[in-house]
Every structure is written in structure tokens, then in C-alpha cells.
Design a protein around this motif. Structure first.
Motif, PDB file in Angstrom:
ATOM      1  N   GLU A  76       0.833  -1.207   0.000  1.00 46.96           N
ATOM      2  CA  GLU A  76       0.000   0.000   0.000  1.00 46.96           C
ATOM      3  C   GLU A  76       0.865   1.254   0.000  1.00 46.96           C
ATOM      4  O   GLU A  76       0.576   2.233  -0.701  1.00 46.96           O
ATOM      5  N   GLN A  77       1.939   1.220   0.774  1.00 48.39           N
ATOM      6  CA  GLN A  77       2.854   2.369   0.792  1.00 48.39           C
ATOM      7  C   GLN A  77       3.537   2.543  -0.560  1.00 48.39           C
ATOM      8  O   GLN A  77       3.719   3.667  -1.042  1.00 48.39           O
ATOM      9  N   GLU A  80       1.229   4.253  -3.026  1.00 46.92           N
ATOM     10  CA  GLU A  80       1.155   5.707  -2.849  1.00 46.92           C
ATOM     11  C   GLU A  80       2.392   6.390  -3.421  1.00 46.92           C
ATOM     12  O   GLU A  80       2.295   7.480  -3.998  1.00 46.92           O
ATOM     13  N   ARG A  83       2.005   6.184  -7.322  1.00 50.75           N
ATOM     14  CA  ARG A  83       0.792   6.728  -7.934  1.00 50.75           C
ATOM     15  C   ARG A  83       1.038   7.986  -8.779  1.00 50.75           C
ATOM     16  O   ARG A  83       0.378   8.166  -9.819  1.00 50.75           O
TER      17      ARG A  83
END
Length: 215
Positions: A76-77, A80, A83
Motif C-alpha cells: 500500500e505504501q 502511494e 501513484r
């Protein structure tokens, strides 16, 4: 996990196994790279031998590793961080980027770990594709033979010594799955992303590897 991370687990669990065991432990990823098909659990049912045992360890370790809450959080990190870049399939790239960063940690903290892997593979490289073909009940796996030969000869994982090497390997993977290469400015940003991601992933790497051991 990736190549060095899988090797670290294999060494911890079975340091004296024959070379084909360590080759089998990397076989599922090699098959993906060679596009010779995927190795599944049913291929290993009733199969004996060092290559099959190594492949079995890989699959069992991945089951635990990919479900580890720390790995999920790291992905998830990574998402980010990635992205802002013009990438499709961001989750896929985030997953792979975390695995590459883990291998980079192992390479940068203990270069002898990679030396050990390549020394073992050099002892059995010509046997890998024929043994894998028997495992998959195929006549031959010529693309796999080429991949394993290049892997041992060129030592692909040594590119992980630098963040730019990590970025280059990730883009090579992207091209392999049909995603265009980033423009030069975005490639530089990807190198910066790996610098930040490495700092997050490195402290978690030993625990992730140890928790992936089959029970």
C-alpha cells in the motif's frame, strides 16, 4: 518474494540440500519470465526429487508471504509512492517493487548471499530445464533453458545494488507484460521512489522472510 529472498529462506531451512533444490526454489519465477507456463500445486503432487522439493518450498512460502500483514501494508505504501507516475497496473508494480527492494536489502547488506546462490546454480544449470520439463510433463522447455543460462551468466540481481538498477529492472518487467517504458524524467522519479521505498522495506525484510517459512 524474489530470487534472493527465496534463497535466504531456503538456506535457513535446508543449507545442505543439493543444488537442484535451490534451482527449484526459483523455478516458478523463472517459468513466468520465460513464458513457458505457470507452476501450480497440482504439478508437484506425487513428484519427488530436489527440483520438486525446491519448487514446493517456493509455493508454500509465497502463500504465507503474500498474506503477511506487513507485506500488504508495504504494498500500500509502494502504491502511494508510485501513484504520481504514469503507470497502469499500479498494484502489480507496487507488489513487485517491494519484492525488489527486499532483494536489494539482502544484496547490499551481504553480497556473499548472491555469490552463494550463483555458485549453487552454476553446478546444476544445464539440468534445470530438462528436470523442469519432466516435472511439468513436457518434452522440452527451451525458453526456460535460455532464461536460466542468462540468469547465471549475467547475474541479473546484481543490478539491485543501486536504486537506478532497481528502477531499470522494474521497467524491464513492465515491457515484458506490455507496459511502455517511462519517459526519462519519470524514470528519474522512479529512482527517487525506490530510494524512499528501500528505506521503508529494508528494516522489515528479515522478519518477512522468517515468517514465510512453511509450518
Amino acid at each position: 518474494m524474489n530470487f534472493l529472498s527465496h534463497h535466504a529462506l531456503a538456506l535457513a531451512l535446508a543449507p545442505d540440500n543439493p543444488p537442484l533444490f535451490y534451482a527449484g526454489n526459483l523455478l516458478p519465477d523463472w517459468l513466468g519470465i520465460s513464458q513457458e507456463g505457470a507452476l501450480k500445486k497440482h504439478h508437484l503432487e506425487g513428484k519427488d526429487g530436489a527440483l520438486a522439493d525446491g519448487a514446493r518450498l517456493h509455493l508454500l512460502a509465497d502463500l504465507r508471504f503474500h498474506r503477511d500483514p506487513v507485506f500488504v501494508a508495504l504494498c500500500e505504501q509502494a502504491k502511494e509512492l508510485l501513484r504520481p507516475l504514469p503507470l497502469t497496473r499500479v498494484f502489480f508494480f507496487a507488489h513487485v517493487a517491494v519484492e525488489l527492494a527486499m532483494d536489494a536489502h539482502l544484496l547490499r547488506t551481504d553480497p556473499a548471499h548472491a555469490d552463494d546462490l550463483f555458485a549453487r546454480l552454476a553446478l546444476c544449470q544445464p539440468e534445470i530445464a530438462p528436470e523442469a520439463a519432466r516435472l511439468l510433463e513436457r518434452e522440452a522447455l527451451p525458453e526456460l533453458a535460455g532464461v536460466t543460462e542468462r540468469f547465471v551468466q549475467h547475474r541479473w540481481v546484481l543490478a539491485y545494488e543501486t536504486d537506478s538498477g532497481l528502477a531499470r529492472r522494474l521497467m524491464q518487467l513492465g515491457r515484458r507484460v506490455g507496459i511502455p517504458t517511462l519517459q526519462s524524467d519519470d524514470q528519474e522519479r522512479l529512482v527517487e521512489v525506490f530510494g524512499r521505498l528501500f528505506a521503508i522495506v529494508a528494516p522489515e525484510t528479515p522478519g518477512l522472510i522468517s515468517r514465510s517459512a512453511p509450518v
